[in-house]
Write an enzyme that holds these catalytic residues in place. Structure first.
Site, PDB file in Angstrom:
ATOM      1  CG  HIS A  85       0.375 -12.242  -6.545  1.00  0.00           C
ATOM      2  ND1 HIS A  85       1.709 -11.317  -7.251  1.00  0.00           N
ATOM      3  CD2 HIS A  85       0.189 -11.275  -5.575  1.00  0.00           C
ATOM      4  CE1 HIS A  85       1.835  -9.961  -6.889  1.00  0.00           C
ATOM      5  NE2 HIS A  85       0.975 -10.099  -5.691  1.00  0.00           N
ATOM      6  CG  ASP A 100      -5.501   2.153   2.328  1.00  0.00           C
ATOM      7  OD1 ASP A 100      -5.147   2.379   3.727  1.00  0.00           O
ATOM      8  OD2 ASP A 100      -4.707   1.535   1.363  1.00  0.00           O
ATOM      9  CB  SER A 122       5.286  -9.701   0.289  1.00  0.00           C
ATOM     10  OG  SER A 122       4.596  -8.558   0.185  1.00  0.00           O
ATOM     11  CD1 TRP A 147      10.824  -6.257  -3.134  1.00  0.00           C
ATOM     12  CD2 TRP A 147      12.867  -5.567  -3.630  1.00  0.00           C
ATOM     13  NE1 TRP A 147      10.390  -5.349  -4.007  1.00  0.00           N
ATOM     14  CE2 TRP A 147      11.868  -4.608  -4.114  1.00  0.00           C
ATOM     15  CE3 TRP A 147      14.193  -5.021  -3.888  1.00  0.00           C
ATOM     16  CZ2 TRP A 147      12.224  -3.758  -4.972  1.00  0.00           C
ATOM     17  CZ3 TRP A 147      14.531  -4.029  -4.750  1.00  0.00           C
ATOM     18  CH2 TRP A 147      13.271  -3.092  -5.354  1.00  0.00           C
ATOM     19  CB  VAL A 148      13.527  -9.432  -7.635  1.00  0.00           C
ATOM     20  CG1 VAL A 148      14.309 -10.533  -7.028  1.00  0.00           C
ATOM     21  CG2 VAL A 148      11.912  -9.988  -7.937  1.00  0.00           C
ATOM     22  CG  HIS A 173      -2.003  -0.865   1.059  1.00  0.00           C
ATOM     23  ND1 HIS A 173      -3.311  -0.637   1.217  1.00  0.00           N
ATOM     24  CD2 HIS A 173      -1.612  -2.410   0.997  1.00  0.00           C
ATOM     25  CE1 HIS A 173      -3.897  -1.848   1.006  1.00  0.00           C
ATOM     26  NE2 HIS A 173      -3.181  -2.928   0.778  1.00  0.00           N
TER      27      HIS A 173
END
Length: 441
Positions: free
Chosen positions: A335, A116, A259, A317-318, A19
């Protein structure tokens, strides 16, 4: 106030990097036009997001203290510190920042506050004469299927319900805070705002934007994807650039499953074998299952030797957007989180859809069934994804001579052409700013 007024905006996203980053992307786009942003976030997140702030003179990161909760690990500040089943407790901590947030809004007196998950923001904003905007990083299709139990039933428009996760149709969601469910929090956030903003495009999700507007009787503002221009982003890390450069154009499979949802060890092993079966070079970036220090310890015996030189299973992480832009990429197994959806549609890679969560399932339905730009991986009745199922889905899009591949390649190319056309994204941001300014009396 005039229509050309410089806007002052406070951003208060849910405490998750999935987010924070889209909110910061939008902040960068608004700052590029000269508007001032105060971005509220925990200390730990500030350190990680500093490099992504392209306009530090206009975007001010304002640290807020996340109250400690006994049920959470010490020093918990974001969802990166906890498991998925602890997110409800973190929402309690977020809600307990309300006095600090109210003080900040009272001091800064911005024109707008975008939020949000903090459903209590509109209550504070209305008392201070600030316009509240519920800015949703999920796609419009997800919001359009929310059945707001707190609203009169007559306000719900007719809509199809095939292939929609159960949580979209009734309030069966778990508690997400003290005495409030995730659906109730979402409904209050949407119904109490002065306006609803969605990170999408009307050319793709116009019908769903209209349903949201009708359901909540609110203006719906659309921002586009607001992704950063790659030319302004850090280059791909040398290690990955050199690895990808070994392979032919359009040959590498890239798997990235987000994640939030962490695969268990047996499912991860099955997917790894499915990638091996394709015969293509591949990079799989996934979080290690709970309890596993490294991915190497759970891969099948002899796996690394068999895929040596053409396959990597990576637990860190990439740079997804930069990897997708590399000419060696040929297939993106995603995903279908909203950011990955837009990055995938903007890339030349063929799309294989492997959703893990309800909103991702809706995104996958949109991409496979309506836009016809990708292929879903078939799941067994118990939700299991077999190695054969993954391998077959990849081969269907990678085989340029197959009918399925021909259709999805043609539709994807058409969609991508629209998304990358000159001025398309800029026009969305300009119109979003005009729509905000129109809300000011």
């Amino acid at each position: 106030m005039g229509r050309e007024k410089e806007l002052r905006i406070v951003m208060f996203p849910w405490f998750a990097f999935g987010h924070f980053i889209p909110y910061l992307h939008l902040s960068n786009k608004l700052a590029e036009k000269g508007h001032k942003i105060t971005f509220l976030l925990p200390d730990k997140a500030k350190l990680q997001l500093d490099p992504l702030n392209l306009h530090p003179s206009l975007i001010n990161f304002h640290s807020i203290t996340v109250p400690h909760l006994e049920t959470l690990p010490p020093a918990t500040q974001t969802t990166a510190d906890i498991s998925l089943d602890q997110h409800g407790d973190l929402s309690i901590s977020m809600d307990r920042t309300r006095p600090d947030v109210e003080s900040i809004l009272s001091t800064h007196k911005p024109d707008f506050v975008l939020y949000d998950m903090a459903h209590w923001i509109p209550d504070i904003a209305s008392k201070l004469g600030i316009k509240s905007v519920s800015y949703n990083i999920v796609c419009a299709i997800s919001l359009s299927f929310v059945r707001p139990s707190l609203l009169p039933k007559a306000a719900e428009p007719e809509r199809p319900v095939n292939n929609v996760p159960g949580w979209c149709l009734k309030d069966s969601s778990p508690y997400f805070g003290e005495g409030i469910t995730l659906l109730e929090r979402s409904v209050i956030s949407l119904s109490s705002a002065d306006a609803i903003a969605i990170r999408t495009f009307r050319e793709i999700e116009g019908v769903y934007c209209d349903r949201v507007a009708a359901t909540f009787n609110k203006p719906v503002l659309v921002t586009g994807h607001a992704l950063p221009d790659l030319q302004l982003s850090p280059p791909l890390e040398t290690h990955w650039a050199e690895w990808l450069a070994r392979y032919d154009p359009g040959s590498v499979i890239f798997v990235c499953l987000g994640s939030q949802h962490v695969l268990d060890a047996p499912q991860l092993q099955e997917l790894a074998i499915g990638l091996e079966m394709t015969g293509h070079p591949f990079l799989m970036a996934v979080k290690p299952p709970v309890g596993c220090a490294t991915l190497e310890e759970l891969l099948p015996e002899g796996y690394n030797d068999r895929v040596s030189g053409r396959g990597v299973v990576h637990g860190g992480w990439v740079q997804q957007q930069q990897i997708l832009a590399h000419p060696s990429l040929g297939c993106f197994v995603t995903h279908c989180g909203s950011s990955s959806m837009w990055e995938g549609l903007s890339s030349e890679s063929q799309l294989v859809l492997l959703p893990q969560l309800p909103d991702q399932t809706l995104n996958a339905n949109l991409m496979a069934d309506e836009l016809k730009v990708g292929v879903k991986v078939e799941r067994q009745q118990n939700g299991w994804v077999s190695k054969q199922g993954l391998c077959e889905a990849i081969n269907r899009v990678m085989d340029q001579d197959s009918d399925v591949s021909h259709v999805v390649r043609k539709n994807h190319a058409k969609c991508r052409s629209m998304l990358i056309s000159p001025g398309f994204i800029t026009d969305y941001i300009d119109n979003f700013i005009k729509d905000l300014q129109a809300l000011i009396p």
